[in-house]
Write a protein that holds these residues in place. Structure first.
Motif, PDB file in Angstrom:
ATOM      1  N   UNK A  78       3.632  38.919  21.690  1.00  0.00           N
ATOM      2  CA  UNK A  78       3.763  38.722  20.246  1.00  0.00           C
ATOM      3  C   UNK A  78       2.375  38.729  19.627  1.00  0.00           C
ATOM      4  N   UNK A  79       2.224  39.444  18.528  1.00  0.00           N
ATOM      5  CA  UNK A  79       1.004  39.433  17.726  1.00  0.00           C
ATOM      6  C   UNK A  79       1.348  38.634  16.479  1.00  0.00           C
ATOM      7  N   UNK A  80       0.659  37.505  16.289  1.00  0.00           N
ATOM      8  CA  UNK A  80       1.047  36.587  15.222  1.00  0.00           C
ATOM      9  C   UNK A  80      -0.130  36.266  14.308  1.00  0.00           C
ATOM     10  N   UNK A  81      -0.030  36.751  13.065  1.00  0.00           N
ATOM     11  CA  UNK A  81      -1.032  36.457  12.039  1.00  0.00           C
ATOM     12  C   UNK A  81      -0.413  35.647  10.908  1.00  0.00           C
ATOM     13  N   UNK A  82       0.611  34.879  11.233  1.00  0.00           N
ATOM     14  CA  UNK A  82       1.313  34.107  10.218  1.00  0.00           C
ATOM     15  C   UNK A  82       0.993  32.632  10.269  1.00  0.00           C
ATOM     16  N   UNK A  83       1.855  31.857   9.658  1.00  0.00           N
ATOM     17  CA  UNK A  83       1.710  30.400   9.631  1.00  0.00           C
ATOM     18  C   UNK A  83       1.952  29.821  11.019  1.00  0.00           C
ATOM     19  N   UNK A 143       3.987  27.626  12.105  1.00  0.00           N
ATOM     20  CA  UNK A 143       5.392  27.514  12.514  1.00  0.00           C
ATOM     21  C   UNK A 143       5.862  28.776  13.234  1.00  0.00           C
ATOM     22  N   UNK A 144       5.368  29.937  12.825  1.00  0.00           N
ATOM     23  CA  UNK A 144       5.758  31.187  13.480  1.00  0.00           C
ATOM     24  C   UNK A 144       5.153  31.285  14.875  1.00  0.00           C
ATOM     25  N   UNK A 145       3.935  30.793  15.059  1.00  0.00           N
ATOM     26  CA  UNK A 145       3.332  30.763  16.397  1.00  0.00           C
ATOM     27  C   UNK A 145       4.190  29.905  17.319  1.00  0.00           C
ATOM     28  N   UNK A 146       4.589  28.754  16.837  1.00  0.00           N
ATOM     29  CA  UNK A 146       5.362  27.849  17.671  1.00  0.00           C
ATOM     30  C   UNK A 146       6.763  28.405  17.930  1.00  0.00           C
ATOM     31  N   UNK A 147       7.344  29.077  16.937  1.00  0.00           N
ATOM     32  CA  UNK A 147       8.658  29.704  17.126  1.00  0.00           C
ATOM     33  C   UNK A 147       8.577  30.811  18.172  1.00  0.00           C
ATOM     34  N   UNK A 148       7.447  31.494  18.252  1.00  0.00           N
ATOM     35  CA  UNK A 148       7.274  32.510  19.300  1.00  0.00           C
ATOM     36  C   UNK A 148       7.446  31.889  20.684  1.00  0.00           C
ATOM     37  N   UNK A 149       6.966  30.664  20.866  1.00  0.00           N
ATOM     38  CA  UNK A 149       7.130  29.979  22.151  1.00  0.00           C
ATOM     39  C   UNK A 149       8.611  29.782  22.464  1.00  0.00           C
ATOM     40  N   UNK A 150       9.393  29.442  21.464  1.00  0.00           N
ATOM     41  CA  UNK A 150      10.838  29.269  21.663  1.00  0.00           C
ATOM     42  C   UNK A 150      11.487  30.597  22.045  1.00  0.00           C
ATOM     43  N   UNK A 151      11.042  31.683  21.428  1.00  0.00           N
ATOM     44  CA  UNK A 151      11.607  32.995  21.783  1.00  0.00           C
ATOM     45  C   UNK A 151      11.171  33.425  23.179  1.00  0.00           C
ATOM     46  N   UNK A 152       9.922  33.123  23.580  1.00  0.00           N
ATOM     47  CA  UNK A 152       9.513  33.382  24.963  1.00  0.00           C
ATOM     48  C   UNK A 152      10.445  32.621  25.916  1.00  0.00           C
ATOM     49  N   UNK A 153      10.693  31.361  25.596  1.00  0.00           N
ATOM     50  CA  UNK A 153      11.555  30.536  26.434  1.00  0.00           C
ATOM     51  C   UNK A 153      12.962  31.106  26.497  1.00  0.00           C
ATOM     52  N   UNK A 160      -2.660  25.987  18.564  1.00  0.00           N
ATOM     53  CA  UNK A 160      -1.536  26.265  19.450  1.00  0.00           C
ATOM     54  C   UNK A 160      -1.835  25.823  20.882  1.00  0.00           C
ATOM     55  N   UNK A 161      -3.008  26.161  21.387  1.00  0.00           N
ATOM     56  CA  UNK A 161      -3.396  25.764  22.745  1.00  0.00           C
ATOM     57  C   UNK A 161      -3.444  24.247  22.860  1.00  0.00           C
ATOM     58  N   UNK A 162      -3.999  23.589  21.859  1.00  0.00           N
ATOM     59  CA  UNK A 162      -4.065  22.122  21.846  1.00  0.00           C
ATOM     60  C   UNK A 162      -2.663  21.524  21.999  1.00  0.00           C
ATOM     61  N   UNK A 163      -1.721  22.044  21.222  1.00  0.00           N
ATOM     62  CA  UNK A 163      -0.358  21.501  21.269  1.00  0.00           C
ATOM     63  C   UNK A 163       0.336  21.818  22.588  1.00  0.00           C
ATOM     64  N   UNK A 164       0.170  23.022  23.111  1.00  0.00           N
ATOM     65  CA  UNK A 164       0.783  23.376  24.393  1.00  0.00           C
ATOM     66  C   UNK A 164       0.271  22.449  25.491  1.00  0.00           C
ATOM     67  N   UNK A 165      -1.015  22.186  25.491  1.00  0.00           N
ATOM     68  CA  UNK A 165      -1.585  21.293  26.511  1.00  0.00           C
ATOM     69  C   UNK A 165      -1.000  19.889  26.420  1.00  0.00           C
ATOM     70  N   UNK A 166      -0.758  19.405  25.220  1.00  0.00           N
ATOM     71  CA  UNK A 166      -0.230  18.060  25.060  1.00  0.00           C
ATOM     72  C   UNK A 166       1.247  17.977  25.414  1.00  0.00           C
ATOM     73  N   UNK A 167       1.948  19.096  25.406  1.00  0.00           N
ATOM     74  CA  UNK A 167       3.354  19.104  25.815  1.00  0.00           C
ATOM     75  C   UNK A 167       3.488  19.014  27.331  1.00  0.00           C
ATOM     76  N   UNK A 168       2.389  19.134  28.031  1.00  0.00           N
ATOM     77  CA  UNK A 168       2.297  18.918  29.482  1.00  0.00           C
ATOM     78  C   UNK A 168       3.317  19.722  30.269  1.00  0.00           C
TER      79      UNK A 168
END
Length: 122
Positions: free
Chosen positions: A48-53, A55-65, A99-107
């Protein structure tokens, strides 16, 4: 920038991925046609190439999942602006460091699919 990414990924054998499904409407009388879409897929690599807000970056993680759970992905790659590029762009664009900061904290609880975050810089 999106057009340049699309052309480059298509030249390297990537294509768009769409998964269509129906959702039952709240009234239980209708079905809603819907789909999940990824910018690029090749074999089981999703990009995914994401230049948006943010919330769209985080939603991409849900779609990857989503695609990982369906055994259609082994890894997700998120291409995002770094903090310095985000400062040069229009308001509302997020940056990959958050995004990286939040992913790391989700452990590693979410997403369980391996993710590679690629920063674009100025």
């Amino acid at each position: 920038m999106n057009r340049a990414f699309k052309e480059a990924f298509y030249e390297h054998g990537y294509s768009e991925l769409k998964d269509f499904y129906d959702i039952e409407a709240y009234d239980l009388k209708h079905r809603i046609k819907a789909f999940k879409q990824m910018d690029f897929v090749k074999e089981k690599v999703l990009v995914e190439v994401q230049f948006g807000k943010y919330a769209f970056m985080f939603y991409d993680l849900a779609r990857f999942q989503y695609f990982y759970n369906k055994n259609r992905a082994d890894v997700g790659v998120e291409i995002v602006p770094c903090y310095y590029l985000h400062k040069e762009m229009s308001t509302g664009v997020s940056y990959g460091e958050q995004l990286v900061y939040d992913i790391e904290r989700l452990q590693r609880i979410f997403p369980s699919v391996p993710i590679k975050v690629v920063f674009i810089d100025v």
